[in-house]
Design an enzyme around this catalytic site. Structure first.
Site, PDB file in Angstrom:
ATOM      1  N   ASP A  36     -24.907 -12.061 -31.861  1.00 12.64           N
ATOM      2  CA  ASP A  36     -25.717 -10.874 -31.590  1.00 12.64           C
ATOM      3  C   ASP A  36     -27.130 -11.147 -32.079  1.00 12.64           C
ATOM      4  OD1 ASP A  36     -23.594  -9.413 -30.533  1.00 12.64           O
ATOM      5  OD2 ASP A  36     -23.076  -8.519 -32.458  1.00 12.64           O
ATOM      6  N   ASP A  78     -23.094  -6.978 -24.606  1.00 14.18           N
ATOM      7  CA  ASP A  78     -22.795  -5.633 -25.107  1.00 14.18           C
ATOM      8  C   ASP A  78     -23.577  -4.577 -24.333  1.00 14.18           C
ATOM      9  OD1 ASP A  78     -21.195  -6.782 -27.112  1.00 14.18           O
ATOM     10  OD2 ASP A  78     -22.826  -6.768 -28.577  1.00 14.18           O
TER      11      ASP A  78
END
Length: 163
Positions: free
Chosen positions: A121, A139
């Site tokens: 991330d 995401d």
């Protein structure tokens, strides 16, 4: 192959490539530092996430976490692709787009989970000291795809059918 199926595959492929490319760049350039993009609002920072989107399930036992996350990614990709292939002629362009976003994002994160054991991330939004959990293109793609699909099913589809 039907135009809608090709569109689905094309968008899914673009999301997968965009996701994996941005994750690789984040791993390469953010490994030892964060980059402030908009002071007080947005950073690029590498975070290794063992959980689901936005850090969910990160504290679950490893075996359960891996089974749930890999399994849910596979299920999401198979269901969205299967739905498009089975009912492509009946799907609106917005449904095809939303399902492709979900599928592409699921495959992007599945790659990380399967190959790396965790997800990279790097998008960090915050206000002052309050940070939203870091996330990635996959995401965001999954979240936007789900929102579009639900919005279509709840609001737009009814209008389309009645018109």
């Amino acid at each position: 192959m039907n135009k809608k199926v090709l569109t689905f595959l094309g968008i899914s492929f673009v999301i997968i490539v965009l996701d994996l490319t941005t994750k690789s760049l984040a791993e390469k350039y953010l490994a030892d530092k964060a980059i402030e993009i908009i002071p007080g609002l947005f950073n690029l920072v590498l975070v290794w996430n063992k959980g689901a989107a936005f850090g969910m399930l990160a504290e679950a036992p490893e075996t359960i976490r891996k089974l749930m996350l890999v399994g849910s990614s596979i299920i999401a990709a198979v269901i969205t692709a299967g739905y498009v292939f089975k009912s492509n002629a009946k799907l609106s362009n917005l449904e095809v787009l939303s399902l492709a976003l979900i599928c592409g994002g699921s495959v992007g994160n599945l790659y990380d989970r399967f190959m790396l054991g965790q997800v990279r991330d790097f998008l960090d939004f915050y206000i002052n000291d309050h940070h939203w959990p870091a996330f990635n293109v996959a995401d965001a793609s999954i979240t936007i795809g789900i929102a579009l699909f639900i919005g279509y099913e709840l609001f737009w589809k009814k209008r389309r059918i009645t018109n």
